[in-house]
Design an enzyme around this catalytic site. Sequence first.
Site: not given
Ligand code: THU
Length: 136
Positions: A43, A54, A56, A87, A90
């Site tokens: 992320n 994110c 993913e 999320c 994603c």
């Molecule tokens: N985040 C991800 O990278 N992937 C996920 O599946 C859930 C959330 C990140 C986004 C943000 O940088 C942090 O987690 C908090 O939401």
Amino acid sequence: MDKERELIRSAKSVRRRAVATYSKFKVGAAVLAADGGIHEGCNVENSTYGLTVCAERVAIFKALSEGVRKFRMIAVVADTDPLTPPCGACRQIIWEFCGDVPVVLANLRGGVARYRMSQLLPLAFDRKLLKRASKP
Ligand code: THU
């Protein structure tokens, strides 16, 4: 090592590079391409908050921009219990580019769970519907 374990390992390793300046919530993702290649993403946050991307999506977009078009599996790793799922945004992107692949969630303490994308995004909107609109 089997591909699932390799994918979890890659996601764990790239998670350490997360740019989680604001949330401190580090995530790593790894996608397995049809040719056996593994593409990693973490992320990436920034001061706008809203423009965060994110792990993913970083992994998938990196692979797409390298010309990779077919994917077989994705793994997501965060330091949580329960395990962190992708999320909503994603999920849409994974469905679009990877289809109904296995989604492997893992944490740093050996927790692992497996889903299919169709379980995580039932009744998905996708390109199939674009052709189905009635003509004006
Ligand atoms: N985040 C991800 O990278 N992937 C996920 O599946 C859930 C959330 C990140 C986004 C943000 O940088 C942090 O987690 C908090 O939401």
